[in-house]
Scaffold this active site. Structure first.
Site, PDB file in Angstrom:
ATOM      1  N   LYS A 194    -131.140  91.322  44.439  1.00 25.54           N
ATOM      2  CA  LYS A 194    -130.912  92.166  43.261  1.00 25.54           C
ATOM      3  C   LYS A 194    -130.480  91.342  42.056  1.00 25.54           C
ATOM      4  CE  LYS A 194    -126.114  92.418  43.842  1.00 25.54           C
ATOM      5  NZ  LYS A 194    -124.975  92.488  42.921  1.00 25.54           N
ATOM      6  N   ARG A 258    -123.545  89.832  35.045  1.00 25.33           N
ATOM      7  CA  ARG A 258    -123.669  88.455  34.535  1.00 25.33           C
ATOM      8  C   ARG A 258    -125.098  87.942  34.686  1.00 25.33           C
ATOM      9  NH1 ARG A 258    -119.599  86.009  38.949  1.00 25.33           N
ATOM     10  NH2 ARG A 258    -118.627  87.984  38.418  1.00 25.33           N
ATOM     11  N   ASN A 259    -125.825  88.430  35.710  1.00 29.03           N
ATOM     12  CA  ASN A 259    -127.206  87.994  35.898  1.00 29.03           C
ATOM     13  C   ASN A 259    -128.123  88.577  34.825  1.00 29.03           C
ATOM     14  OD1 ASN A 259    -127.370  86.404  38.602  1.00 29.03           O
ATOM     15  ND2 ASN A 259    -126.008  88.137  39.027  1.00 29.03           N
ATOM     16  N   VAL A 282    -120.591  82.276  37.148  1.00 33.98           N
ATOM     17  CA  VAL A 282    -121.820  81.834  37.791  1.00 33.98           C
ATOM     18  C   VAL A 282    -122.803  82.996  37.891  1.00 33.98           C
ATOM     19  CG1 VAL A 282    -122.825  80.926  39.927  1.00 33.98           C
ATOM     20  CG2 VAL A 282    -120.603  80.082  39.125  1.00 33.98           C
TER      21      VAL A 282
END
Length: 333
Positions: A194, A258-259, A282
């Site tokens: 995902k 964040r992705n 990250v």
């Protein structure tokens, strides 16, 4: 201390901090391993994590904090690992105590780049942890909403349903609802995949695609996820359950993702390196993209994965995002 800890959390990022907060609702004492001495000292003085979810104040009498991974691993019965996948291999290299009799839970939203294994598989292969003692924490749930105590949902997967229920109960509260599953491999792969699709959604947004395209992208993403997981671990599962589809949607659409943020920056023209430098967290999907692509390449019969292939081309082959997505639009339906 005289009495062993029930739970210990390993990691000091936003998701680790959120999990500690959830456990504090039910447990009198929680172990917390963090590598940073500064983070530990700040938390002990100011009662909050200095870098992540700083609005969350902890009652220090509930916490036993250590910078020694072996001390914490030896004291607790259930070890919950929330260290980013890019760093967890090197952290585990410090682990020298015997953990074969522990329950190990992965809340790592990625795959180990060094081995190409899920964390649960890594613990099984390298630390002889039986699969019935391995669990996975999946969403849909953002750490930031846990901090705000907004209603959130978790799925706890374990081959041993009694252990899954025990962990689920420890994480449940008025604002956290939990369910259990026996699909430890499928849910952990879903957690990894995902993040890749969230990067794709971010790239699309950065390129100027609208809601209509995003809905088609997510519709294709869940079907691509289903094909991938079925290929690597065939069992009966409902891909529309919240651990799969729900987690995909919140990660692909949320402003907290964040992705998606990372992908948005790439779509707007940032290089991978500059986007990574600007973010202070990250983006697990960056590492997951390469792992998923290589896993599929090793299969004798490759699964059709146009979205993952597109993201891989942009992130690892330096392809132009605008051109790649122009071609991708003709492969979606």
């Amino acid at each position: 201390m005289s009495k062993a800890l029930k739970y210990a959390v390993f990691g000091s990022g936003s998701w680790a901090t959120a999990i500690v907060k959830m456990l504090c609702e039910n447990e009198t004492k929680i172990g917390w391993y963090m590598r940073s001495v500064y983070t530990k000292e700040h938390l002990l003085k100011e009662q909050h994590n200095p870098s992540y979810l700083s609005s969350v104040e902890f009652h220090l009498e509930q916490l036993e904090i250590s910078n020694d991974i072996n001390e914490m691993a030896s004291k607790a019965e259930v070890l919950i690992f929330v260290i980013p996948s890019a760093f967890i291999y090197s952290e585990l290299q410090k682990l020298t105590v015997d953990i074969t009799n522990k329950i190990v839970v992965s809340a790592v939203k990625g795959i180990l780049p060094e081995t190409g294994l899920l964390l649960g598989e890594h613990f099984h292969d390298h630390y002889n942890i039986p699969f019935e003692n391995i669990g996975v924490i999946a969403g849909p749930c953002h750490a930031e909403e846990v901090a705000l105590e907004r209603l959130s949902y978790l799925t706890i997967s374990c081959a041993d349903q009694v252990k899954a229920k025990m962990i689920a109960d420890a994480l449940s509260s008025s604002y956290i609802k939990t369910k259990i599953s026996d699909d430890i491999i499928g849910t952990e792969y879903a957690v990894m995949l995902k993040n890749i699709y969230a990067i794709a959604a971010g790239i699309a947004h950065g390129l100027g695609y609208g809601d209509n395209f995003q809905s088609v992208l997510m519709s294709n993403a869940i079907r691509e996820m289903k094909r991938f997981i079925k290929k690597v671990h065939k069992m009966k599962r409902n891909i529309n359950n919240s651990a799969y589809l729900g987690d995909l949607l919140v990660t692909g659409y949320s402003v907290f993702s964040r992705n998606r943020m990372f992908g948005n920056m790439i779509g707007k023209g940032y290089t991978v390196k500059s986007a990574q430098m600007e973010m202070n967290m990250v983006a697990e999907g960056y590492y997951a993209t390469k792992s998923a692509f290589l896993i599929n390449q090793k299969n004798a019969k490759k699964t059709q994965m146009p979205i993952i292939k597109a993201v891989y081309g942009i992130l690892y082959e330096g392809k132009d995002a605008k051109k790649v997505f122009a071609k991708l639009t003709d492969k979606l339906d």
